[in-house]
Enzyme design. Structure first.
Site, PDB file in Angstrom:
ATOM      1  N   GLU A 103     -71.726   8.135 -52.822  1.00 26.28           N
ATOM      2  CA  GLU A 103     -71.317   6.889 -53.495  1.00 26.28           C
ATOM      3  C   GLU A 103     -72.255   6.577 -54.651  1.00 26.28           C
ATOM      4  O   GLU A 103     -73.431   6.953 -54.635  1.00 26.28           O
ATOM      5  CB  GLU A 103     -71.375   5.716 -52.507  1.00 26.28           C
ATOM      6  CG  GLU A 103     -70.081   5.438 -51.791  1.00 26.28           C
ATOM      7  CD  GLU A 103     -68.990   4.828 -52.682  1.00 26.28           C
ATOM      8  OE1 GLU A 103     -69.041   4.993 -53.913  1.00 26.28           O
ATOM      9  OE2 GLU A 103     -68.087   4.197 -52.134  1.00 26.28           O
ATOM     10  N   ASP A 104     -71.743   5.863 -55.625  1.00 25.34           N
ATOM     11  CA  ASP A 104     -72.606   5.397 -56.713  1.00 25.34           C
ATOM     12  C   ASP A 104     -73.352   4.129 -56.330  1.00 25.34           C
ATOM     13  O   ASP A 104     -74.512   3.957 -56.668  1.00 25.34           O
ATOM     14  CB  ASP A 104     -71.786   5.174 -57.997  1.00 25.34           C
ATOM     15  CG  ASP A 104     -70.560   4.303 -57.764  1.00 25.34           C
ATOM     16  OD1 ASP A 104     -70.162   4.110 -56.590  1.00 25.34           O
ATOM     17  OD2 ASP A 104     -69.993   3.803 -58.748  1.00 25.34           O
ATOM     18  N   ASP A 107     -72.429  -2.231 -52.030  1.00 24.04           N
ATOM     19  CA  ASP A 107     -72.477  -3.656 -52.350  1.00 24.04           C
ATOM     20  C   ASP A 107     -72.293  -4.437 -51.035  1.00 24.04           C
ATOM     21  O   ASP A 107     -73.263  -4.644 -50.294  1.00 24.04           O
ATOM     22  CB  ASP A 107     -71.334  -3.899 -53.359  1.00 24.04           C
ATOM     23  CG  ASP A 107     -71.442  -5.187 -54.108  1.00 24.04           C
ATOM     24  OD1 ASP A 107     -72.025  -6.136 -53.570  1.00 24.04           O
ATOM     25  OD2 ASP A 107     -70.942  -5.271 -55.232  1.00 24.04           O
ATOM     26  N   PHE A 156     -75.136  -6.997 -62.521  1.00 22.72           N
ATOM     27  CA  PHE A 156     -73.892  -6.247 -62.697  1.00 22.72           C
ATOM     28  C   PHE A 156     -74.217  -5.009 -63.515  1.00 22.72           C
ATOM     29  O   PHE A 156     -74.530  -5.091 -64.702  1.00 22.72           O
ATOM     30  CB  PHE A 156     -72.799  -7.082 -63.369  1.00 22.72           C
ATOM     31  CG  PHE A 156     -71.451  -6.487 -63.100  1.00 22.72           C
ATOM     32  CD1 PHE A 156     -70.649  -6.978 -62.083  1.00 22.72           C
ATOM     33  CD2 PHE A 156     -71.012  -5.375 -63.806  1.00 22.72           C
ATOM     34  CE1 PHE A 156     -69.425  -6.384 -61.789  1.00 22.72           C
ATOM     35  CE2 PHE A 156     -69.799  -4.770 -63.515  1.00 22.72           C
ATOM     36  CZ  PHE A 156     -69.007  -5.279 -62.508  1.00 22.72           C
ATOM     37  N   ARG A 169     -68.157   3.970 -67.921  1.00 22.76           N
ATOM     38  CA  ARG A 169     -68.528   5.033 -66.971  1.00 22.76           C
ATOM     39  C   ARG A 169     -69.238   6.183 -67.678  1.00 22.76           C
ATOM     40  O   ARG A 169     -70.008   6.915 -67.072  1.00 22.76           O
ATOM     41  CB  ARG A 169     -67.276   5.595 -66.276  1.00 22.76           C
ATOM     42  CG  ARG A 169     -66.548   4.614 -65.365  1.00 22.76           C
ATOM     43  CD  ARG A 169     -65.527   5.372 -64.521  1.00 22.76           C
ATOM     44  NE  ARG A 169     -64.484   4.516 -63.954  1.00 22.76           N
ATOM     45  CZ  ARG A 169     -64.589   3.877 -62.797  1.00 22.76           C
ATOM     46  NH1 ARG A 169     -65.694   3.951 -62.094  1.00 22.76           N
ATOM     47  NH2 ARG A 169     -63.587   3.152 -62.340  1.00 22.76           N
TER      48      ARG A 169
HETATM   49  C1  PRP Z   1     -67.304   0.603 -55.905  1.00 20.21           C
HETATM   50  C2  PRP Z   1     -68.266   1.663 -55.407  1.00 20.21           C
HETATM   51  C3  PRP Z   1     -67.984   1.705 -53.944  1.00 20.21           C
HETATM   52  C4  PRP Z   1     -67.603   0.288 -53.599  1.00 20.21           C
HETATM   53  C5  PRP Z   1     -68.801  -0.416 -53.027  1.00 20.21           C
HETATM   54  O1  PRP Z   1     -66.091   1.217 -56.154  1.00 20.21           O
HETATM   55  O2  PRP Z   1     -68.053   2.891 -56.030  1.00 20.21           O
HETATM   56  O3  PRP Z   1     -66.915   2.580 -53.628  1.00 20.21           O
HETATM   57  O4  PRP Z   1     -67.219  -0.327 -54.829  1.00 20.21           O
HETATM   58  O5  PRP Z   1     -68.497  -1.722 -52.699  1.00 20.21           O
HETATM   59  P1  PRP Z   1     -68.629  -2.333 -51.242  1.00 20.21           P
HETATM   60  O6  PRP Z   1     -69.943  -1.927 -50.676  1.00 20.21           O
HETATM   61  O7  PRP Z   1     -68.559  -3.834 -51.491  1.00 20.21           O
HETATM   62  O8  PRP Z   1     -67.479  -1.867 -50.421  1.00 20.21           O
HETATM   63  P2  PRP Z   1     -64.892   0.519 -56.927  1.00 20.21           P
HETATM   64  O9  PRP Z   1     -63.960  -0.106 -55.949  1.00 20.21           O
HETATM   65  O10 PRP Z   1     -65.444  -0.365 -58.016  1.00 20.21           O
HETATM   66  O11 PRP Z   1     -64.100   1.748 -57.529  1.00 20.21           O
HETATM   67  P3  PRP Z   1     -64.575   2.875 -58.583  1.00 20.21           P
HETATM   68  O12 PRP Z   1     -65.543   3.765 -57.855  1.00 20.21           O
HETATM   69  O13 PRP Z   1     -63.305   3.579 -58.940  1.00 20.21           O
HETATM   70  O14 PRP Z   1     -65.216   2.168 -59.770  1.00 20.21           O
END
Ligand code: PRP
Length: 182
Positions: A103-104, A107, A156, A169
């Protein structure tokens, strides 16, 4: 011409800092998994692609690569609390495979908590998680990734795969977006 670099208030992690973090993560991961284990890096689209592509090249142990896509956010800035699987893995040898979800950012923790349970129920031998960034102050569910590149405050952040409204991105570093743009 628009320059997305101008939308960054400050750089949180430079390219060199990211490289250093990834080297450390790779060494830890290599130590924890023996080379006999079937490791599959599971990138969660789309945010993880940049991190995954660097991490997989930093690892000195063999690993396969696969992808999932989930939707977790109701809009660009708030977590809806729902996790929907849009693209699933389809693997024949899951009971012999050790999945490492990539994961990146973590949150609320809802995405990873859900995915770990989901993939274990699907039959994976083991499931661990690695994230480049972690925002522990934002946690809504009890979840701690095994491997964390860097804990950050509740800024953010954009770049290095991370988006705001699908933009930014492609920036090669992690930055804090200018607040007036949110
Ligand atoms: C982001 C990130 C995780 C998730 C984390 O993805 O890459 O998958 O949110 O959030 P959480 O801990 O509150 O569940 P996003 O839904 O923004 O999609 P993306 O990777 O396509 O930008």
């Amino acid at each position: 011409m628009t320059d997305w670099n101008d939308h960054v208030e400050r750089v949180l992690l430079s390219e060199a800092e990211i490289k250093e973090i990834i080297e450390k993560l790779a060494r830890k991961i290599e130590n924890d998994y023996s080379d006999k284990e079937n490791i599959v890096l599971v990138g969660i689209l789309k945010g993880s692609v940049t991190f995954l592509s660097d991490l997989m090249r930093a690892l000195r142990i063999p690993a396969q690569v696969d992808f999932m896509r989930v939707s977790s956010y109701g809009d660009a800035t708030t977590s809806s609390g729902n996790v929907n699987i849009i693209l699933d893995i389809n693997r024949k040898n899951l009971p012999s495979e050790n999945l490492l979800i990539v994961e990146d950012i973590v949150d609320s923790g809802r995405t990873l908590k859900y995915l770990v349970t989901y993939l274990l129920n699907k039959g994976a031998k083991s499931v661990r998680t690695v994230t480049l960034l972690d925002k522990p102050d934002r946690r809504e569910v009890d979840y701690t990734p095994e491997y964390v590149g860097k804990q950050i405050e509740n800024h953010f952040v954009i770049g290095y795969g991370l988006d705001y409204g699908e933009k930014y991105r492609t920036l090669p570093y992690v930055g804090v977006i200018k607040p007036e743009l949110i």
